[in-house]
Design an enzyme around this catalytic site. Structure first.
Site, short mmCIF file in Angstrom:
data_model
loop_
_atom_site.label_atom_id
_atom_site.label_comp_id
_atom_site.label_asym_id
_atom_site.label_seq_id
_atom_site.Cartn_x
_atom_site.Cartn_y
_atom_site.Cartn_z
N PRO A 65 0.97 -1.27 0.00
CA PRO A 65 0.00 0.18 -0.01
C PRO A 65 0.88 1.40 -0.01
O PRO A 65 1.98 1.33 0.88
CB PRO A 65 -0.72 -0.08 1.20
CG PRO A 65 0.09 -1.06 2.26
CD PRO A 65 0.87 -1.92 1.27
N GLN A 110 -6.71 -1.33 2.52
CA GLN A 110 -5.81 -0.78 4.05
C GLN A 110 -6.52 0.13 4.73
O GLN A 110 -7.06 1.13 4.06
CB GLN A 110 -4.35 -0.72 3.80
CG GLN A 110 -3.92 -0.63 5.25
CD GLN A 110 -2.35 0.10 5.11
OE1 GLN A 110 -2.01 1.16 4.80
NE2 GLN A 110 -1.22 -0.65 5.62
N CYS A 134 2.53 3.62 9.52
CA CYS A 134 2.45 4.83 8.85
C CYS A 134 3.33 5.76 9.62
O CYS A 134 2.89 6.06 10.82
CB CYS A 134 1.50 5.67 8.44
SG CYS A 134 1.71 6.98 7.45
N LYS A 194 -0.15 -4.31 9.52
CA LYS A 194 1.17 -3.92 8.81
C LYS A 194 1.85 -3.09 9.89
O LYS A 194 1.27 -2.16 10.38
CB LYS A 194 1.01 -3.36 7.51
CG LYS A 194 2.21 -2.97 6.83
CD LYS A 194 1.95 -2.64 5.52
CE LYS A 194 3.26 -2.09 4.65
NZ LYS A 194 3.53 -0.68 4.91
N ASN A 241 8.78 -7.07 4.42
CA ASN A 241 8.81 -5.88 3.81
C ASN A 241 9.96 -5.12 4.13
O ASN A 241 10.36 -4.78 5.04
CB ASN A 241 7.43 -5.14 3.95
CG ASN A 241 7.52 -3.82 3.31
OD1 ASN A 241 7.15 -2.91 4.12
ND2 ASN A 241 7.57 -3.73 2.15
N GLY A 242 10.46 -4.55 2.84
CA GLY A 242 11.50 -3.34 3.28
C GLY A 242 12.84 -3.68 2.23
O GLY A 242 13.28 -4.48 2.19
N ASP A 243 12.99 -2.78 1.57
CA ASP A 243 14.34 -2.77 0.58
C ASP A 243 14.25 -3.82 -0.34
O ASP A 243 15.47 -4.22 -0.67
CB ASP A 243 15.50 -2.65 1.40
CG ASP A 243 15.48 -1.39 2.51
OD1 ASP A 243 14.74 -0.42 2.18
OD2 ASP A 243 16.42 -1.28 3.12
N GLY A 273 7.25 -2.25 -2.40
CA GLY A 273 6.70 -0.92 -2.43
C GLY A 273 7.66 0.02 -3.41
O GLY A 273 7.21 -0.19 -4.41
N ARG A 274 8.56 0.62 -2.83
CA ARG A 274 9.46 1.69 -3.87
C ARG A 274 9.96 0.82 -4.87
O ARG A 274 10.09 1.57 -6.03
CB ARG A 274 10.45 2.16 -2.95
CG ARG A 274 9.76 3.19 -2.01
CD ARG A 274 10.85 3.70 -0.93
NE ARG A 274 11.16 2.64 0.02
CZ ARG A 274 12.39 2.72 0.87
NH1 ARG A 274 12.98 3.85 1.23
NH2 ARG A 274 12.50 1.62 1.66
#
Ligand SMILES: Cc1cc2nc3c(=O)[nH]c(=O)nc-3n(C[C@H](O)[C@H](O)[C@H](O)COP(=O)(O)O)c2cc1C
Length: 325
Positions: free
Chosen positions: A32, A86, A116, A155, A216-218, A239-240
């Site tokens: 998200p 979400q 967030c 999350k 999640n992450g990187d 994500g990114r």
């Protein structure tokens, strides 16, 4: 500890389908992302191999006030065969009644945002602020889980302060309160997006609960994907790494890539089914710049795209850049 289990896991570089209550959700998810994960982008990511997609975070309070702009965030694409919404908010009753709304019934999973870090969200007691009030967090999950038959997922980040690491505690609270899946972004709120994702902590969360855990992450390429798999997670979320590059999903699955210009066109086409030109122009500017992001010596054209209010013209410029790449 991580290294030992790595060897075992590397053998199966492909994750199995993650299942909740017998339903298959796949194993590589699109994160998200507020202002990014709109229906057109999710459509493009589905075309390029994403499994489960998440709407950007949706305010439970704004839904209660019947905000049309908020309801528009719930628009989905026909390609989204499995999909998650979400929610964010800090009032258990408001969150629970959001879960029961008609507009949410098309989703397969309802995710709650406890991660967030943005000041305007945190200052209102939402997102990662709830990592400072675990009683309230527990009530939110519990009330939501009771309010709906749909699976609830949570999350979260590792903790609030720079050195906080309460991820295992949060995971157990969520699981005991009725959550059916957890996604862990391996950073604290204080870290925002700095530093490296803490894979060891994600592995600890995975080892501490019975429900599926999403790492999640990187994740930006095959190597970082494999590193995440070594934590033992059941699925990963990107994500990114997907910005301007929906084909990251195809690449991680070792599938052929989808033509990027075709994805750009389909992204816009999907938006045009639901939104007016103004919205499409504003929304697409940033996406188009990401799509052509890696192309060098194109400053002038990129500037034209950044200020254009004619999507057809922008599309021609993007085509020109992508074809000459
Ligand atoms: C522009 C942007 C918007 C985001 N919005 C949300 C959001 O609405 N809900 C959420 O849970 N996380 C949000 N995130 C966090 C991502 O879902 C993800 O946890 C984070 O970016 C780490 O994953 P990555 O390294 O793959 O990007 C956002 C991240 C970015 C960059």
């Amino acid at each position: 500890m991580l290294k030992k289990s790595c060897k075992l896991r590397v053998i199966s570089a492909y994750l199995k389908q993650m299942k909740i209550d017998g339903k298959e959700f796949g194993s590589i998810f699109l994160a998200p992302m507020a202002g990014v994960s709109e229906v057109g982008f999710r459509h493009a990511c589905k075309m390029a191999g994403a499994d489960l997609t998440f709407t950007e975070m949706v305010s439970s309070k704004a839904l209660m006030y019947e905000s049309q702009k908020t309801k528009d965030l719930l628009i989905t694409s026909e390609l989204e065969d499995v999909k998650a919404v979400q929610l964010f908010g800090h009032e258990p009753e408001v969150m629970a009644s959001a879960c029961m709304r008609e507009e949410l019934q098309k989703f397969d999973l309802i995710d709650i945002n406890f991660g967030c870090p943005a000041p305007k969200i945190v200052n209102n007691g939402d997102g990662s602020a709830l990592l400072k009030d675990l009683k309230l967090l527990e009530q939110i999950v519990g009330k939501c889980a009771k309010a709906t038959n749909k699976p609830i997922s949570c999350k979260f980040r590792l903790g609030y302060g720079a050195n906080d690491n309460i991820a295992v505690q949060v995971a157990k609270i969520c699981e005991n309160a009725g959550a059916k899946m957890l996604t862990v972004h391996g950073r604290t709120r204080a870290q925002m997006y700095s530093g490296q994702v803490d894979l060891e902590s994600i592995a600890k969360v995975k080892a501490s609960v019975k429900i599926p855990v999403v790492g999640n992450g990187d994740i930006i390429n095959y190597e970082s994907y494999l590193n995440m798999l070594k934590t033992g997670v059941d699925a990963v979320m990107i994500g990114r790494g997907a910005l301007g590059d929906p084909n990251i999903f195809n690449r991680l699955k070792k599938q052929p890539e989808t033509d990027l210009f075709e994805l750009v066109k389909q992204h816009i086409l999907e938006l045009s089914k639901h939104y007016n030109d103004r919205y499409i122009n504003v929304t697409m500017r940033k996406h188009l710049l990401w799509y052509v992001g890696g192309i060098k010596n194109a400053t002038e054209i990129k500037q034209q795209i950044a200020t254009s209010d004619n999507i057809q013209q922008s599309l021609k410029l993007v085509e020109q850049l992508l074809k000459n790449k």
